[in-house]
Structures are given as C-alpha cells and as structure tokens.
Write a protein that holds these residues in place. Sequence first.
Motif, PDB file in Angstrom:
ATOM      1  N   ARG A   1      -1.038   2.144 -10.721  1.00 24.73           N
ATOM      2  CA  ARG A   1      -1.408   3.408 -11.361  1.00 24.73           C
ATOM      3  C   ARG A   1      -0.191   4.101 -11.946  1.00 24.73           C
ATOM      4  NH1 ARG A   1      -4.707   7.330  -7.915  1.00 24.73           N
ATOM      5  NH2 ARG A   1      -2.823   7.193  -6.680  1.00 24.73           N
ATOM      6  N   GLU A   2       0.967   3.918 -11.302  1.00 21.12           N
ATOM      7  CA  GLU A   2       2.205   4.538 -11.770  1.00 21.12           C
ATOM      8  C   GLU A   2       2.998   3.608 -12.694  1.00 21.12           C
ATOM      9  OE1 GLU A   2       4.484   5.967  -8.484  1.00 21.12           O
ATOM     10  OE2 GLU A   2       2.725   6.809  -7.499  1.00 21.12           O
ATOM     11  N   GLN A   3       2.475   2.416 -12.944  1.00 14.05           N
ATOM     12  CA  GLN A   3       3.115   1.402 -13.779  1.00 14.05           C
ATOM     13  C   GLN A   3       4.523   1.080 -13.289  1.00 14.05           C
ATOM     14  OE1 GLN A   3       2.761   2.843 -17.776  1.00 14.05           O
ATOM     15  NE2 GLN A   3       0.597   2.336 -17.877  1.00 14.05           N
ATOM     16  N   LYS A   4       4.616   0.829 -11.985  1.00 14.48           N
ATOM     17  CA  LYS A   4       5.886   0.455 -11.370  1.00 14.48           C
ATOM     18  C   LYS A   4       5.700  -0.830 -10.590  1.00 14.48           C
ATOM     19  CE  LYS A   4       7.937   4.927 -11.134  1.00 14.48           C
ATOM     20  NZ  LYS A   4       9.268   5.167 -11.519  1.00 14.48           N
ATOM     21  N   ARG A   5       6.814  -1.519 -10.351  1.00 14.65           N
ATOM     22  CA  ARG A   5       6.801  -2.721  -9.529  1.00 14.65           C
ATOM     23  C   ARG A   5       7.288  -2.334  -8.140  1.00 14.65           C
ATOM     24  NH1 ARG A   5       7.235  -8.031 -12.128  1.00 14.65           N
ATOM     25  NH2 ARG A   5       7.799  -8.495  -9.998  1.00 14.65           N
ATOM     26  N   VAL A   6       6.645  -2.896  -7.117  1.00 11.68           N
ATOM     27  CA  VAL A   6       6.986  -2.552  -5.740  1.00 11.68           C
ATOM     28  C   VAL A   6       7.277  -3.816  -4.954  1.00 11.68           C
ATOM     29  CG1 VAL A   6       6.150  -1.490  -3.614  1.00 11.68           C
ATOM     30  CG2 VAL A   6       5.515  -0.528  -5.788  1.00 11.68           C
ATOM     31  N   ARG A   7       8.295  -3.735  -4.106  1.00  9.43           N
ATOM     32  CA  ARG A   7       8.592  -4.798  -3.165  1.00  9.43           C
ATOM     33  C   ARG A   7       8.603  -4.190  -1.776  1.00  9.43           C
ATOM     34  NH1 ARG A   7      14.198  -7.422  -3.593  1.00  9.43           N
ATOM     35  NH2 ARG A   7      14.600  -6.802  -1.466  1.00  9.43           N
ATOM     36  N   VAL A   8       7.847  -4.775  -0.854  1.00  7.57           N
ATOM     37  CA  VAL A   8       7.789  -4.301   0.527  1.00  7.57           C
ATOM     38  C   VAL A   8       8.435  -5.339   1.416  1.00  7.57           C
ATOM     39  CG1 VAL A   8       6.278  -3.582   2.410  1.00  7.57           C
ATOM     40  CG2 VAL A   8       5.645  -3.036   0.060  1.00  7.57           C
ATOM     41  N   ASP A   9       9.509  -4.948   2.102  1.00  2.01           N
ATOM     42  CA  ASP A   9      10.199  -5.821   3.039  1.00  2.01           C
ATOM     43  C   ASP A   9       9.966  -5.315   4.451  1.00  2.01           C
ATOM     44  OD1 ASP A   9      11.215  -7.304   0.953  1.00  2.01           O
ATOM     45  OD2 ASP A   9      13.168  -6.308   0.963  1.00  2.01           O
ATOM     46  N   ILE A  10       9.594  -6.226   5.345  1.00  2.00           N
ATOM     47  CA  ILE A  10       9.378  -5.874   6.748  1.00  2.00           C
ATOM     48  C   ILE A  10      10.490  -6.517   7.566  1.00  2.00           C
ATOM     49  CG2 ILE A  10       7.809  -6.045   8.706  1.00  2.00           C
ATOM     50  CD1 ILE A  10       5.546  -6.312   6.563  1.00  2.00           C
ATOM     51  N   VAL A  11      11.266  -5.681   8.253  1.00  3.59           N
ATOM     52  CA  VAL A  11      12.380  -6.149   9.067  1.00  3.59           C
ATOM     53  C   VAL A  11      12.266  -5.572  10.465  1.00  3.59           C
ATOM     54  CG1 VAL A  11      13.946  -6.499   7.129  1.00  3.59           C
ATOM     55  CG2 VAL A  11      13.869  -4.296   8.234  1.00  3.59           C
ATOM     56  N   ASP A  12      12.904  -6.229  11.423  1.00  4.37           N
ATOM     57  CA  ASP A  12      12.871  -5.692  12.790  1.00  4.37           C
ATOM     58  C   ASP A  12      14.188  -5.098  13.185  1.00  4.37           C
ATOM     59  OD1 ASP A  12      14.172  -8.114  12.877  1.00  4.37           O
ATOM     60  OD2 ASP A  12      13.322  -8.705  14.782  1.00  4.37           O
TER      61      ASP A  12
ATOM     62  N   LYS B   1       6.157   5.619   0.059  1.00  4.61           N
ATOM     63  CA  LYS B   1       6.680   5.706   1.412  1.00  4.61           C
ATOM     64  C   LYS B   1       5.629   6.256   2.375  1.00  4.61           C
ATOM     65  CE  LYS B   1      10.342   7.837   4.111  1.00  4.61           C
ATOM     66  NZ  LYS B   1      11.560   8.652   4.079  1.00  4.61           N
ATOM     67  N   ALA B   2       4.957   7.315   1.986  1.00  6.30           N
ATOM     68  CA  ALA B   2       3.953   7.934   2.853  1.00  6.30           C
ATOM     69  C   ALA B   2       2.774   6.994   3.097  1.00  6.30           C
ATOM     70  CB  ALA B   2       3.468   9.238   2.247  1.00  6.30           C
TER      71      ALA B   2
ATOM     72  N   GLY C   1      14.720   2.681 -11.400  1.00  9.26           N
ATOM     73  CA  GLY C   1      14.025   2.571 -12.682  1.00  9.26           C
ATOM     74  C   GLY C   1      12.546   2.305 -12.492  1.00  9.26           C
ATOM     75  N   GLU C   2      12.124   1.118 -12.883  1.00  7.67           N
ATOM     76  CA  GLU C   2      10.711   0.740 -12.792  1.00  7.67           C
ATOM     77  C   GLU C   2      10.377   0.022 -11.494  1.00  7.67           C
ATOM     78  OE1 GLU C   2       8.222   1.431 -15.081  1.00  7.67           O
ATOM     79  OE2 GLU C   2       9.772   2.725 -15.909  1.00  7.67           O
ATOM     80  N   GLN C   3      11.343  -0.166 -10.629  1.00  8.14           N
ATOM     81  CA  GLN C   3      11.106  -0.910  -9.392  1.00  8.14           C
ATOM     82  C   GLN C   3      11.321  -0.016  -8.173  1.00  8.14           C
ATOM     83  OE1 GLN C   3      12.987  -4.693  -9.138  1.00  8.14           O
ATOM     84  NE2 GLN C   3      12.500  -4.964  -6.995  1.00  8.14           N
ATOM     85  N   ILE C   4      10.455  -0.187  -7.177  1.00  5.05           N
ATOM     86  CA  ILE C   4      10.548   0.543  -5.916  1.00  5.05           C
ATOM     87  C   ILE C   4      10.681  -0.476  -4.799  1.00  5.05           C
ATOM     88  CG2 ILE C   4       9.391   2.121  -4.334  1.00  5.05           C
ATOM     89  CD1 ILE C   4       7.762   3.134  -6.736  1.00  5.05           C
ATOM     90  N   LEU C   5      11.679  -0.286  -3.939  1.00 11.06           N
ATOM     91  CA  LEU C   5      11.856  -1.126  -2.761  1.00 11.06           C
ATOM     92  C   LEU C   5      11.507  -0.292  -1.540  1.00 11.06           C
ATOM     93  CD1 LEU C   5      12.837  -3.593  -1.152  1.00 11.06           C
ATOM     94  CD2 LEU C   5      15.128  -2.620  -1.276  1.00 11.06           C
ATOM     95  N   VAL C   6      10.551  -0.781  -0.758  1.00  6.66           N
ATOM     96  CA  VAL C   6      10.160  -0.110   0.473  1.00  6.66           C
ATOM     97  C   VAL C   6      10.538  -1.031   1.624  1.00  6.66           C
ATOM     98  CG1 VAL C   6       8.260   0.891   1.792  1.00  6.66           C
ATOM     99  CG2 VAL C   6       8.236   1.017  -0.700  1.00  6.66           C
TER     100      VAL C   6
END
Length: 76
Positions: free
Chosen positions: A65-76, A2-3, A27-32
């Motif tokens: 590095r943290e062995q996680k999956r990340v998804r970044v969504d950009i919305v207005d 997040k930061a 769990g192993e997934q992060i949604l930003v």
Amino acid sequence: MKALVEKMVKALVERPEDVQIKEQIDGEQILVEVRVHESDIGKVIGKGGRTAKAIRSVVYAAAMREQKRVRVDIVD
C-alpha cells in the motif's frame, strides 16, 4: 511496519517483554529486525518456517500500500 510486526510477534511468544523490534528505512526499502528470547525463537519461526512466512506475507501486503519493499529478519 514496526508496530504491526511487534503486535504479531508479542502475541506468539511467552516472553513479550523480551521482544525487540528495530526498523531501518532506506529510501524505498524497510528492514525490520525482530529479536526474541532464545526460548521463543521456535514459536516465531514455526514448523518449517510457516509462522515466519505468514508474518512476512502480512508485512509485505501492508508495505504494498505504501509502495515500499520490506525485509523481515528474525534473530535470537
């Protein structure tokens, strides 16, 4: 994550006070989820999505590095 996303996005926009970042960890997934003022959405996405792709690439590299999956969504 997040930061990291917040720092990159706030550097791009004209209204950094309107930037909102939500992070959900499952769990192993992060949604930003990135929310910006409607006048700044083009700056965050970039021409042809290049800026958004660059943001995602940096975040993916940090997540490896943290062995996680990340998804970044950009919305207005």
